[in-house]
Design an enzyme around this catalytic site. Structure first.
Site: not given
Ligand code: NHW
Ligand code: U53
Length: 389
Positions: A173, A137-139, A389
């Site tokens: 999520t 969470n909190f990415l 959450l």
């Molecule tokens: C065995 C243990 C395993 C543990 C790990 C499990 C997995 C956990 C996974 C994480 C779960 C988190 C759950 C969670 O926290 C709850 S969802 C909330 C996520 N956070 C936000 O939306 C906050 C605002 N946005 C940002 O900070 C950025 O836009 C983020 C950081 C979201 C992306 O940064 P960016 O500067 O906009 O993008 P790039 O760095 O250039 O990277 C682009 C790549 O990132 C993929 N992407 C984008 N958003 C995503 C998201 N929400 N999950 C997964 N992947 C996501 C996207 O599809 C692309 O990949 P692709 O090219 O393959 O499509």
């Protein structure tokens, strides 16, 4: 759509959706611990990793400020989640947590925190198998550093640190569609302060409706209606654990809570999480339970309001009191505590009260994911017993 990063990961791939020959369960076997990469992934030169001890007031404030300014916004940029520091400490310090799974990225020169990702341990049951997982969470990447492929590095690093603790699955999520949702749920909203929701532009006055008519439509009694309805207390933990475990056993994916988990996740904490139960006045049996967590949002670009006080439905169980009546009492308590809106996902049995209690469907969807665990069945929300959450 090309998912250059997600196509490299052990997650269900869109191309596999129809393939029933693929067995359910882990997609990849565990790596021998000595073979797990011992050193952190490389960041671009300007940046360095930092492990975030959320018990440090300064560290917690830095994380809070990063999220307050850069975390999730709705599609119309009307709101941005504003998790409180108390909430973050609660969310990140469940039984058995690892500080090493609370990962930040700093700018080497300025020491400014510019990115964050977290994991917490959780036992999650998928069908009949209980799996030790990480809930991710909190990415968050600072707005100025978006679209630089930093997120994949954050995800690989938290994966590596989770692997070091011999955990190989995760649950998360997101509002975005990536490979591959195990379920897609919808948010529903119940106005408690309709005037404010209309003033900020979230709600609109219905046709042929005046403001005073709208306020009357959403009006709630001052007191709850169920005899024996009261706040949860520490001595209730064993009974609530039994009640919730029995209830969650009907869902395909659900947490496998023990008493320690219930103590952490469901004992009331001011402005973080509220939980109530019904103790039968005759038998003193605990027959029902409801809970919601407190997640305010910043209101972006409105002169009159800066914060939305939102309650989010958490875990609810009804065995004697009708779910409608139980949740109406939850609305009454939330209104009395000055919440502006009560939000709920259509998971578990929530569909049974949403329309009746005047919830309206949101336009946001929430997709659920498992990492390194295949489910050959895309679940309906009513088959899902997990709220993150
Ligand atoms: C065995 C243990 C395993 C543990 C790990 C499990 C997995 C956990 C996974 C994480 C779960 C988190 C759950 C969670 O926290 C709850 S969802 C909330 C996520 N956070 C936000 O939306 C906050 C605002 N946005 C940002 O900070 C950025 O836009 C983020 C950081 C979201 C992306 O940064 P960016 O500067 O906009 O993008 P790039 O760095 O250039 O990277 C682009 C790549 O990132 C993929 N992407 C984008 N958003 C995503 C998201 N929400 N999950 C997964 N992947 C996501 C996207 O599809 C692309 O990949 P692709 O090219 O393959 O499509
Ligand atoms: C008034 C109803 O909408 C919200 O409560 C709300 C508040 N803040 C958000 C911040 C980011 C955000 O990004 C998806 C959505 C909201 C939402 S709607 C979806 C959450 C729920 N229920």
């Amino acid at each position: 759509k090309r998912h250059k990063f997600w196509e490299t990961q052990p997650v269900g791939q869109f191309k596999d959706l129809g393939d029933p020959s693929l067995p359910e369960g882990p997609i990849e076997p565990p790596t021998p611990l000595l073979e797990v990469k011992q050193e952190p992934y490389n960041l671009p030169n300007l940046y360095e990793w930092i492990t975030c001890d959320m018990n440090s007031e300064d560290m917690c404030s830095e994380v809070y400020n990063l999220l307050t300014n850069n975390y999730v916004e709705d599609d119309e940029n009307m709101f941005r989640f504003n998790y409180s520091k108390e909430f973050l400490r609660w969310a990140l310090h469940p039984p058995g947590y690892f500080t090493s799974w609370h990962i930040g990225v700093r700018v080497k020169s300025s020491k400014k925190l510019v990115a964050f990702i977290t994991g917490v341990p959780a036992r999650i049951r998928a069908r009949d198998t209980v799996v030790n997982m990480a809930e991710i969470n909190f990415l968050c990447v600072h707005k100025k550093l978006r679209s630089k492929r930093l997120a994949p590095v954050m995800i690989k690093e938290v994966t590596r640190r989770v692997h070091l603790e011999n955990i190989w699955q995760a649950a998360y999520t997101a509002g975005v569609v990536i490979p591959t949702p195990i379920s897609t749920c919808q948010y529903w909203h119940r106005s408690l302060n309709p005037k404010k929701l209309i003033d900020v532009g979230f709600s609109r006055l219905g046709a042929r409706m005046t403001m005073s008519r709208t306020i009357k439509l959403y009006k709630l009694p001052d007191s709850t209606s169920t005899p024996g309805f009261r706040k949860m207390e520490p001595h209730d933990i064993p009974a609530v654990t039994r009640l919730l475990r029995d209830y969650l056993s009907q869902f395909l994916v659900a947490p496998d809570f023990d008493e320690n988990d219930i103590e952490h996740w469901l004992l009331p904490r001011e402005d973080v999480v509220e939980s109530f139960l019904v103790e039968s006045p005759e038998t003193h049996e605990i027959t029902d339970f409801c809970s919601f967590y407190t997640l305010p949002s910043s209101i972006l670009g409105n002169q009159n309001y800066s914060t939305l006080k939102a309650a989010y439905s958490y875990y609810n169980v009804s065995t004697k009191t009708p779910l409608l009546q139980l949740m109406n009492d939850a609305l009454i308590v939330a209104k009395r505590k000055d919440y502006d809106v009560f939000n709920a996902l259509d998971v578990m049995q929530n569909e049974g009260f949403l329309k009746e209690l005047k919830f309206g469907p949101g336009d946001g969807k929430l997709h659920y994911y498992l990492y390194n665990y295949r489910l050959n069945h895309v679940m309906r929300p009513s088959e899902l017993g997990l709220v993150l959450l």
